[in-house]
Design a protein around this motif. Structure first.
Motif, PDB file in Angstrom:
ATOM      1  N   PRO A  46     -18.179  30.113   9.225  1.00 33.78           N
ATOM      2  CA  PRO A  46     -17.852  29.076  10.206  1.00 33.78           C
ATOM      3  C   PRO A  46     -16.385  28.630  10.180  1.00 33.78           C
ATOM      4  O   PRO A  46     -15.991  27.784  10.977  1.00 33.78           O
ATOM      5  CB  PRO A  46     -18.770  27.920   9.801  1.00 33.78           C
ATOM      6  N   TYR A  47     -15.580  29.200   9.297  1.00 35.42           N
ATOM      7  CA  TYR A  47     -14.167  28.825   9.226  1.00 35.42           C
ATOM      8  C   TYR A  47     -13.501  29.113  10.571  1.00 35.42           C
ATOM      9  O   TYR A  47     -13.716  30.163  11.175  1.00 35.42           O
ATOM     10  CB  TYR A  47     -13.491  29.584   8.099  1.00 35.42           C
ATOM     11  N   MET A  48     -12.705  28.180  11.039  1.00 34.54           N
ATOM     12  CA  MET A  48     -12.115  28.236  12.375  1.00 34.54           C
ATOM     13  C   MET A  48     -11.407  29.565  12.651  1.00 34.54           C
ATOM     14  O   MET A  48     -11.568  30.148  13.719  1.00 34.54           O
ATOM     15  CB  MET A  48     -11.158  27.066  12.544  1.00 34.54           C
ATOM     16  N   ARG A  49     -10.621  30.035  11.705  1.00 41.35           N
ATOM     17  CA  ARG A  49      -9.865  31.274  11.935  1.00 41.35           C
ATOM     18  C   ARG A  49     -10.741  32.522  11.901  1.00 41.35           C
ATOM     19  O   ARG A  49     -10.348  33.558  12.416  1.00 41.35           O
ATOM     20  CB  ARG A  49      -8.735  31.393  10.917  1.00 41.35           C
ATOM     21  N   LYS A  51     -13.611  32.592  13.363  1.00 40.10           N
ATOM     22  CA  LYS A  51     -14.213  32.573  14.697  1.00 40.10           C
ATOM     23  C   LYS A  51     -15.661  33.080  14.702  1.00 40.10           C
ATOM     24  O   LYS A  51     -16.090  33.725  15.632  1.00 40.10           O
ATOM     25  CB  LYS A  51     -13.370  33.385  15.673  1.00 40.10           C
ATOM     26  N   ASN A  52     -16.378  32.817  13.637  1.00 43.22           N
ATOM     27  CA  ASN A  52     -17.756  33.282  13.487  1.00 43.22           C
ATOM     28  C   ASN A  52     -17.882  34.797  13.635  1.00 43.22           C
ATOM     29  O   ASN A  52     -18.938  35.311  13.984  1.00 43.22           O
ATOM     30  CB  ASN A  52     -18.693  32.591  14.487  1.00 43.22           C
ATOM     31  N   GLN A  53     -16.810  35.519  13.362  1.00 45.55           N
ATOM     32  CA  GLN A  53     -16.809  36.971  13.485  1.00 45.55           C
ATOM     33  C   GLN A  53     -17.111  37.647  12.143  1.00 45.55           C
ATOM     34  O   GLN A  53     -17.813  38.651  12.112  1.00 45.55           O
ATOM     35  CB  GLN A  53     -15.447  37.465  14.000  1.00 45.55           C
ATOM     36  N   LYS A  54     -16.555  37.100  11.057  1.00 50.18           N
ATOM     37  CA  LYS A  54     -16.760  37.694   9.740  1.00 50.18           C
ATOM     38  C   LYS A  54     -18.159  37.364   9.241  1.00 50.18           C
ATOM     39  O   LYS A  54     -18.608  36.231   9.344  1.00 50.18           O
ATOM     40  CB  LYS A  54     -15.745  37.163   8.729  1.00 50.18           C
ATOM     41  N   ILE A  55     -18.818  38.355   8.689  1.00 52.26           N
ATOM     42  CA  ILE A  55     -20.141  38.150   8.111  1.00 52.26           C
ATOM     43  C   ILE A  55     -19.984  38.280   6.600  1.00 52.26           C
ATOM     44  O   ILE A  55     -19.605  39.343   6.101  1.00 52.26           O
ATOM     45  CB  ILE A  55     -21.154  39.162   8.682  1.00 52.26           C
ATOM     46  N   LEU A  66     -14.580  25.616   0.740  1.00 54.26           N
ATOM     47  CA  LEU A  66     -13.970  24.768  -0.275  1.00 54.26           C
ATOM     48  C   LEU A  66     -12.455  24.943  -0.317  1.00 54.26           C
ATOM     49  O   LEU A  66     -11.713  23.973  -0.445  1.00 54.26           O
ATOM     50  CB  LEU A  66     -14.571  25.057  -1.655  1.00 54.26           C
ATOM     51  N   ILE A  67     -11.996  26.167  -0.168  1.00 53.13           N
ATOM     52  CA  ILE A  67     -10.553  26.436  -0.261  1.00 53.13           C
ATOM     53  C   ILE A  67      -9.836  26.171   1.062  1.00 53.13           C
ATOM     54  O   ILE A  67      -8.775  25.556   1.085  1.00 53.13           O
ATOM     55  CB  ILE A  67     -10.307  27.893  -0.709  1.00 53.13           C
ATOM     56  N   LYS A  68     -10.416  26.617   2.161  1.00 53.67           N
ATOM     57  CA  LYS A  68      -9.731  26.554   3.451  1.00 53.67           C
ATOM     58  C   LYS A  68     -10.240  25.462   4.376  1.00 53.67           C
ATOM     59  O   LYS A  68      -9.594  25.141   5.342  1.00 53.67           O
ATOM     60  CB  LYS A  68      -9.852  27.899   4.161  1.00 53.67           C
ATOM     61  N   SER A  69     -11.403  24.943   4.139  1.00 51.66           N
ATOM     62  CA  SER A  69     -12.090  23.947   4.971  1.00 51.66           C
ATOM     63  C   SER A  69     -12.616  24.610   6.248  1.00 51.66           C
ATOM     64  O   SER A  69     -12.398  25.783   6.493  1.00 51.66           O
ATOM     65  CB  SER A  69     -11.225  22.734   5.294  1.00 51.66           C
ATOM     66  N   PHE A  70     -13.290  23.843   7.077  1.00 53.40           N
ATOM     67  CA  PHE A  70     -13.835  24.354   8.333  1.00 53.40           C
ATOM     68  C   PHE A  70     -12.742  24.502   9.368  1.00 53.40           C
ATOM     69  O   PHE A  70     -12.872  25.208  10.335  1.00 53.40           O
ATOM     70  CB  PHE A  70     -14.906  23.397   8.882  1.00 53.40           C
ATOM     71  N   PHE A  71     -11.657  23.783   9.169  1.00 53.93           N
ATOM     72  CA  PHE A  71     -10.597  23.725  10.149  1.00 53.93           C
ATOM     73  C   PHE A  71      -9.332  24.371   9.600  1.00 53.93           C
ATOM     74  O   PHE A  71      -9.141  24.451   8.410  1.00 53.93           O
ATOM     75  CB  PHE A  71     -10.315  22.261  10.515  1.00 53.93           C
ATOM     76  N   ALA A  72      -8.468  24.817  10.454  1.00 52.41           N
ATOM     77  CA  ALA A  72      -7.215  25.445  10.046  1.00 52.41           C
ATOM     78  C   ALA A  72      -6.171  24.367   9.750  1.00 52.41           C
ATOM     79  O   ALA A  72      -5.130  24.304  10.387  1.00 52.41           O
ATOM     80  CB  ALA A  72      -6.740  26.393  11.122  1.00 52.41           C
ATOM     81  N   LEU A  73      -6.447  23.518   8.801  1.00 56.07           N
ATOM     82  CA  LEU A  73      -5.530  22.419   8.481  1.00 56.07           C
ATOM     83  C   LEU A  73      -4.492  22.807   7.448  1.00 56.07           C
ATOM     84  O   LEU A  73      -3.475  22.157   7.314  1.00 56.07           O
ATOM     85  CB  LEU A  73      -6.333  21.220   7.952  1.00 56.07           C
ATOM     86  N   ILE A  74      -4.791  23.830   6.650  1.00 53.17           N
ATOM     87  CA  ILE A  74      -3.866  24.194   5.582  1.00 53.17           C
ATOM     88  C   ILE A  74      -3.387  25.596   5.746  1.00 53.17           C
ATOM     89  O   ILE A  74      -3.912  26.354   6.492  1.00 53.17           O
ATOM     90  CB  ILE A  74      -4.504  24.006   4.196  1.00 53.17           C
TER      91      ILE A  74
END
Length: 74
Positions: A46-49, A51-55, A66-74
């Motif tokens: 579900p990570y924004m970058r 795009k629900n493409q990676k399985i 935990l590292i990147k969050s759900f959003f591309a904030l970092i």
């Protein structure tokens, strides 16, 4: 998964908040509890970058959140 406020409260003093970690775990457990989301013990990230493409496997999705969050904030 009604209360999603934990998604926006990721860090405190540069560290992951316990509420965020618990929220990630609940989210992943919820996602894996829905049979149509799971394929070969993997779900879409579900990570924004992504795009629900990676399985990915459960542990990898957890690491991403935990590292990147759900959003591309970092």
């Amino acid at each position: 998964m009604d209360d999603q406020s934990w998604m926006y409260l990721r860090l405190i003093d540069g560290r992951l908040r316990p509420k965020y970690i618990a929220g990630v775990r609940r989210f992943i457990n919820f996602a894996f509890s829905i049979a149509k989301n799971v394929s070969r013990e993997k779900i879409r990230c579900p990570y924004m970058r992504c795009k629900n493409q990676k399985i990915l496997k459960e542990c990898d999705v957890c690491k991403y959140q935990l590292i990147k969050s759900f959003f591309a904030l970092i």
